[in-house]
Scaffold this active site. Structure first.
Site, mmCIF file in Angstrom:
data_model
loop_
_atom_site.group_PDB
_atom_site.id
_atom_site.type_symbol
_atom_site.label_atom_id
_atom_site.label_comp_id
_atom_site.label_asym_id
_atom_site.label_seq_id
_atom_site.Cartn_x
_atom_site.Cartn_y
_atom_site.Cartn_z
ATOM 1 N N GLY A 138 -2.193 32.993 132.980
ATOM 2 C CA GLY A 138 -1.182 32.488 132.052
ATOM 3 C C GLY A 138 -1.560 31.159 131.424
ATOM 4 N N PRO A 142 4.870 30.298 124.195
ATOM 5 C CG PRO A 142 7.108 30.748 124.706
ATOM 6 C CD PRO A 142 5.834 30.203 125.292
ATOM 7 C CB SER A 146 -5.130 28.398 118.295
ATOM 8 O OG SER A 146 -5.002 29.705 117.810
ATOM 9 C CB ILE A 171 0.801 36.762 130.499
ATOM 10 C CG1 ILE A 171 1.191 35.366 129.977
ATOM 11 C CG2 ILE A 171 -0.171 36.692 131.674
ATOM 12 C CD1 ILE A 171 0.064 34.582 129.291
ATOM 13 C CD GLU A 371 -9.907 36.750 126.595
ATOM 14 O OE1 GLU A 371 -10.728 35.916 126.966
ATOM 15 O OE2 GLU A 371 -9.101 37.326 127.335
HETATM 16 C C1 FAD Z 1 -2.066 41.857 123.476
HETATM 17 C C2 FAD Z 1 -2.320 40.415 123.800
HETATM 18 C C3 FAD Z 1 -2.675 40.066 125.084
HETATM 19 C C4 FAD Z 1 -2.871 38.709 125.425
HETATM 20 N N1 FAD Z 1 -3.176 38.364 126.715
HETATM 21 C C5 FAD Z 1 -3.206 37.046 127.074
HETATM 22 C C6 FAD Z 1 -3.377 36.652 128.448
HETATM 23 O O1 FAD Z 1 -3.581 37.498 129.333
HETATM 24 N N2 FAD Z 1 -3.310 35.334 128.768
HETATM 25 C C7 FAD Z 1 -3.090 34.363 127.809
HETATM 26 O O2 FAD Z 1 -3.034 33.184 128.182
HETATM 27 N N3 FAD Z 1 -2.938 34.705 126.502
HETATM 28 C C8 FAD Z 1 -2.989 36.013 126.121
HETATM 29 N N4 FAD Z 1 -2.812 36.371 124.790
HETATM 30 C C9 FAD Z 1 -2.536 35.334 123.804
HETATM 31 C C10 FAD Z 1 -3.691 35.020 122.866
HETATM 32 O O3 FAD Z 1 -4.742 34.394 123.559
HETATM 33 C C11 FAD Z 1 -3.127 34.176 121.708
HETATM 34 O O4 FAD Z 1 -2.334 35.046 120.922
HETATM 35 C C12 FAD Z 1 -4.213 33.525 120.878
HETATM 36 O O5 FAD Z 1 -4.831 32.485 121.576
HETATM 37 C C13 FAD Z 1 -3.662 32.962 119.543
HETATM 38 O O6 FAD Z 1 -2.511 32.208 119.752
HETATM 39 P P1 FAD Z 1 -1.199 32.504 118.879
HETATM 40 O O7 FAD Z 1 -0.930 33.958 118.900
HETATM 41 O O8 FAD Z 1 -0.157 31.586 119.391
HETATM 42 O O9 FAD Z 1 -1.589 32.133 117.400
HETATM 43 P P2 FAD Z 1 -1.567 30.637 116.753
HETATM 44 O O10 FAD Z 1 -2.376 29.702 117.572
HETATM 45 O O11 FAD Z 1 -0.166 30.278 116.431
HETATM 46 O O12 FAD Z 1 -2.363 30.914 115.399
HETATM 47 C C14 FAD Z 1 -1.766 31.535 114.241
HETATM 48 C C15 FAD Z 1 -2.837 31.595 113.161
HETATM 49 O O13 FAD Z 1 -3.268 30.273 112.833
HETATM 50 C C16 FAD Z 1 -4.669 30.179 112.991
HETATM 51 N N5 FAD Z 1 -5.039 28.832 113.451
HETATM 52 C C17 FAD Z 1 -4.582 28.143 114.529
HETATM 53 N N6 FAD Z 1 -5.170 26.955 114.619
HETATM 54 C C18 FAD Z 1 -6.036 26.881 113.581
HETATM 55 C C19 FAD Z 1 -6.954 25.889 113.115
HETATM 56 N N7 FAD Z 1 -7.138 24.738 113.756
HETATM 57 N N8 FAD Z 1 -7.662 26.150 111.985
HETATM 58 C C20 FAD Z 1 -7.524 27.328 111.338
HETATM 59 N N9 FAD Z 1 -6.680 28.298 111.720
HETATM 60 C C21 FAD Z 1 -5.952 28.075 112.824
HETATM 61 C C22 FAD Z 1 -5.012 31.214 114.026
HETATM 62 O O14 FAD Z 1 -6.386 31.567 113.985
HETATM 63 C C23 FAD Z 1 -4.097 32.350 113.624
HETATM 64 O O15 FAD Z 1 -4.647 33.027 112.528
HETATM 65 C C24 FAD Z 1 -2.711 37.720 124.424
HETATM 66 C C25 FAD Z 1 -2.391 38.103 123.103
HETATM 67 C C26 FAD Z 1 -2.214 39.428 122.794
HETATM 68 C C27 FAD Z 1 -1.876 39.818 121.375
#
Ligand code: FAD
Length: 392
Positions: A138, A142, A146, A171, A371
């Site tokens: 985890g 929310p 990134s 997660i 990832e």
């Molecule tokens: C099916 C699934 C399983 C998952 N499993 C896990 C897990 O087991 N454990 C866990 O911890 N997480 C997990 N995740 C979460 C995943 O790692 C995150 O969704 C991912 O890191 C992106 O975060 P976010 O969705 O909050 O997008 P955000 O960070 O909100 O990004 C939204 C958009 O903005 C862009 N962006 C953000 N910052 C920048 C920047 N500096 N410059 C340019 N563009 C930017 C992103 O690339 C993206 O296009 C999972 C996600 C999914 C969909």
């Protein structure tokens, strides 16, 4: 896929298989056989019903797929290339299967293996390798994906140990996990905690209505005054480098896994195009279709060379994180494009669950995001080649 004698394997036009050792080929063949019998025939239903096939877990354990590249504690201790090939075969069936194995082995088990105390390792790793305990990881919240450095989950020291408060989201394996590796902010920076399912104040809630990775369990982790003993902390994990090191492990599996989905799409598209007749000819005989198939094959075969190169570097202890970003960015993007192109070749049938292509394409949308998103890996590489960080 049916081939005429002498016709090369479209997914191995460069004879990359010849660069594998006998043992690596044997691992790949064994995983492929198991999945052909126990997973492939049912995967469409699992996806449609949004059901994770839990009955496969003991079979994965039997083959040594859980914590496969780790040493000791009942883990198989294979090389990185064998692990990559296993990921490829798993994802050729469905990204959900590879995601389960990645999270179990490369995220949850790796975190314990690399950063855990002897007691934590002894308590959890043998059970996790045997598939009798499931783990999750985890990090994402929310409001913080990134940019995990901004995480809101806190761990506060008390006389008895620690109290964790916060919510983790998206997660994988959360709802079925016996133990969660949870990352939280403390007075001394980000630290990792080993949270058994029955810990007071710890609950999970599965996330529904997903259009991607439907055969995978995705959950929220809710930590509300979650009390943990002093020794629940991972002693070796100090700062954000620790979870990032785990993610680097899992990304390596994705470099290979995505090519499995791509291979399945290419094979399906070739078979379909050779059988489907329009204007009196198989659609595979049209130049436009052949160009699509060739583009798909080029990207898949180049991706294999890349994966193997990174695997050999990992096995010799030379793999850098920016090289893993290179592999993840390139191979997932290529796989997604291959899946979408395969979809066009199948026409209307391409949108049906009777064929795997749109299922793979939808799954790969998640793989592109988790990832580290494609944008974040672009920035990693941008920094590597310019020396300038463009993250903020
Ligand atoms: C099916 C699934 C399983 C998952 N499993 C896990 C897990 O087991 N454990 C866990 O911890 N997480 C997990 N995740 C979460 C995943 O790692 C995150 O969704 C991912 O890191 C992106 O975060 P976010 O969705 O909050 O997008 P955000 O960070 O909100 O990004 C939204 C958009 O903005 C862009 N962006 C953000 N910052 C920048 C920047 N500096 N410059 C340019 N563009 C930017 C992103 O690339 C993206 O296009 C999972 C996600 C999914 C969909």
């Amino acid at each position: 896929m049916s081939r005429q004698p002498g016709q090369p394997d479209p997914s191995d036009l460069l004879d990359v298989a010849a660069l594998l050792s006998d043992e690596e080929r044997a691992v790949q063949a064994t995983v492929r056989r198991l999945l052909a019998e126990h997973a492939e025939p049912h995967v469409g239903e699992w996806f449609e019903r949004a059901e994770f096939p839990r009955a496969l877990v003991p079979r994965f354990a039997e083959l040594g797929l859980l914590g496969m590249h780790l040493d000791g504690y009942g883990c198989a201790g294979t090389n990185a290339v064998s692990y990559g090939l296993a990921c490829l075969e798993l994802e050729a069936v469905d990204s959900a299967l590879r995601s389960f194995v990645s999270v179990q082995g490369s995220l949850a088990m790796y975190a314990l293996w690399r950063f855990g105390s002897t007691r934590q390792k002894e308590e959890w790793l043998p059970a996790m390798a045997a598939g009798t305990a499931i783990g999750c990881f985890g990090l994402t919240e929310p409001d913080h994906g990134s940019d995990p450095a901004a995480m809101a989950t806190t761990a506060r020291r008390t006389d008895a140990g620690w109290v964790l408060d916060g919510t983790k989201m998206w997660i994988t394996n959360g709802g079925i996990a016996d133990v969660a590796i949870v990352w939280a902010r403390t007075d001394e920076g980000v630290r990792g905690f080993c949270v058994p399912r029955d810990t007071p104040g710890f609950t999970t809630r599965d996330m529904h209505h997903k259009l991607s990775l439907r055969a995978s369990v995705t959950s929220e982790l809710i930590l509300s005054g979650c009390e943990l003993p002093e020794d629940a902390i991972l002693p070796g994990a100090t700062g954000l480098r620790a979870p990032l090191a785990c993610l680097n492990e899992a990304r390596f599996g994705i470099v290979w896994g995505a090519l499995g989905a791509a291979r399945s799409c290419l094979a399906t598209a070739i078979d379909y195009a050779r059988e489907r007749t329009q204007f009196g000819r198989p659609v595979a005989a049209f130049q436009l279709t052949q160009e699509k198939l060739v583009e798909m094959a080029l990207e898949l075969n180049k991706g294999m060379l890349l994966a193997l190169h990174l695997g050999r570097r990992k096995d010799s202890g030379q793999l850098r994180p920016d090289q893993v970003s290179f592999g993840k960015l390139n191979n997932v993007r290529a796989a997604l494009q291959i899946a979408r192109t395969a979809r066009t070749i199948l026409g209307a049938n391409g949108i049906s669950l009777e064929y795997p292509v749109l299922r793979h394409a939808n799954n790969l949308e998640s793989v592109l995001t988790y990832e580290g998103t494609s944008e974040i890996h672009t920035l990693v590489l941008g920094e590597a080649i310019t020396g300038l960080s463009a993250f903020r």
